[in-house]
Scaffold this motif. Structure first.
Motif: not given
Length: 467
Positions: A373-376, A307-310
């Motif tokens: 946060l990740e999407k933004d 994984a590199t993102e949640f």
């Protein structure tokens, strides 16, 4: 002579496990001989015989774990079936089933819950709650015009209330009702009808796939037991952990996060292997014409470990519950017209479904914020040509990959703290030991870092355009 309970308690002490956890683990492994018996003597036989076998063996495993408390899940099933008989595929049936099953579960949590992770009758109850609510929804969808249903709903919609014995076998399927996985009645029905076998009533050719999943489950169980020697829940809240340097705390927090995940992953892999051995996991053929047995896959190990993102964790962990929630909660909230409202309510449902501990609500709130946060952040970078080009550079890609691997490794542990430790005094103690770093990064993003970054990149983009 020693009683069965005393014997199991002594064995549990030897392996560092509670008696309840040992009973549950033995029940998960019991799925394999039960599957072999079904393959040898019952597969392809008259459906009612199979329904009876699944119900009796599943109920027996429930009794082995919880004694007469297994009557609670049975009661929930009986009442839900009565609701379907009385109200049929109506909105009233869906609402009544939802309120009754969630209410029964929450009363159970209130009556028997403690400040620790409880292995009692509410564990299979929470699995069955989703199964029964989903069953009610499927009967309701079966009464709607097909053109009004989503693609997923069309696959599982039921034109009429299933037979009682079929419902019993489906709800208490021995390798799914204790810890999952979830699957619709249509899959169960196709399996009983012999559609996943090799023809002429021969059992599915799924033994090799089952053995592989079993081996993977045993491996993760061993990893869980080994890691528990170094980073148990007791250690993470201890003064010893509190007194080590900050970087070491971050590393050990990541290791503890893996330890916590592996507890669930090992159990799910083992029970999935038993489901594969039964053959209920058939998922069509791949491009090479080889049959696949991942129809109730609950963990994508490769994606989770890389994984590199949640979002990778969400896509790879507890897949069947996430699929259930997406189909029966999230997608039914489209009328709100705002995906963040839908996500928020869905995560609130998941928190309530888990229980009353504040840790569940903090954990799913953190999930909402981290996903935002990740999407933004992706949206901001994508909207700026220079930023996009910068992150496409090979050297930058490598550096970012390493940073993201560290980020997901450490902060998955952070986000799991309230979920695993449950009570405010315990998880807040660890948050404080880590200088509240997660709150500084995640909770300030929507009000500080995000707007600032958006303004900065927009300003640079505007300046470049004018030049």
């Amino acid at each position: 002579m020693e009683t069965e309970s005393n014997v199991l308690a002594k064995i549990g002490n030897l392996v560092g496990s509670s008696e309840a956890a040992l009973r549950l683990l033995l029940s998960v492994f019991a799925g394999y001989p039960l599957a072999l018996l079904h393959r040898k003597y019952i597969y392809g036989k008259e459906p009612n015989l199979q329904h009876t076998y699944f119900f009796v063996t599943g109920f027996a495993l429930g009794y082995f774990n919880y004694g007469l408390d297994i009557l609670h899940p049975l009661t929930a099933m009986l009442v839900t079936y009565l609701i379907l008989i009385v109200f049929g595929g109506t909105v009233l049936a869906v609402v009544t089933s939802f309120v009754f099953n969630m209410g029964y579960l929450l009363i159970g949590y209130y009556c028997v819950g403690t400040d620790n992770y409880d292995i009692n009758w509410t564990m299979p109850q929470c699995i069955i709650v989703l199964r029964l609510i989903g069953l009610t929804y499927d009967v309701y969808d079966g009464q709607q015009p097909p053109e009004t249903l989503s693609k997923d709903s069309k696959k599982v919609a039921l034109e009429k209330v299933p037979a009682f014995l079929e419902t019993c076998g489906y709800v208490f399927f021995p390798t799914s009702f204790l810890v999952g996985p979830q699957f619709p009645l249509t899959r169960y029905r196709e399996y009983v009808a012999g559609k996943y076998g090799e023809g002429n009533k021969h059992p599915p050719n799924s033994v090799e796939a089952a053995v592989k999943r079993l081996a993977l489950g045993v491996m993760f169980l061993m990893l869980f037991l080994i890691l528990g020697r170094f980073v148990s829940d007791e250690y993470i809240i201890s003064d010893e952990f509190n007194n080590i340097n900050f970087l070491k705390k971050g590393f050990l927090l990541g290791v503890w996060g893996r330890f916590t995940l592996y507890k669930y992953i090992s159990c799910w892999l083992l029970t999935e292997g038993a489901c594969i051995l039964f053959g209920i996991t058939y998922n069509g053929e791949n491009e090479q014409g080889v049959k696949e047995w991942n129809g109730v896959e609950n963990v994508k190990v490769s994606l989770l470990e890389n994984a590199t993102e949640f979002n990778h964790y969400i896509l790879s962990f507890n897949i069947n519950t996430n699929t259930w929630v997406a189909q029966y909660i999230y997608k039914r909230l489209k009328f709100l017209g705002n995906r963040y409202y839908s996500q928020g309510i869905t995560l609130l449902f998941l928190a309530v479904w888990h229980g009353f501990h504040s840790g569940y609500y903090v954990c799913f709130t953190l999930e909402f914020i981290v996903m935002y946060l990740e999407k933004d952040l992706k949206s901001i970078i994508k909207s700026n040509a220079k930023a996009t080009a910068f992150f496409e550079r090979p050297a930058v890609k490598i550096a970012v990959f390493i940073l993201l691997r560290i980020y997901t490794f450490v902060f998955m542990g952070w986000c799991l703290l309230p979920f695993a430790l449950l009570t405010y005094d315990r998880y807040w103690h660890v948050f404080r030991a880590l200088n509240h770093i997660g709150f500084v990064i995640f909770c300030l993003y929507p009000i500080v870092y995000g707007p600032l970054l958006r303004m900065l990149l927009k300003s640079k983009s505007t300046t470049t355009h004018q030049d």
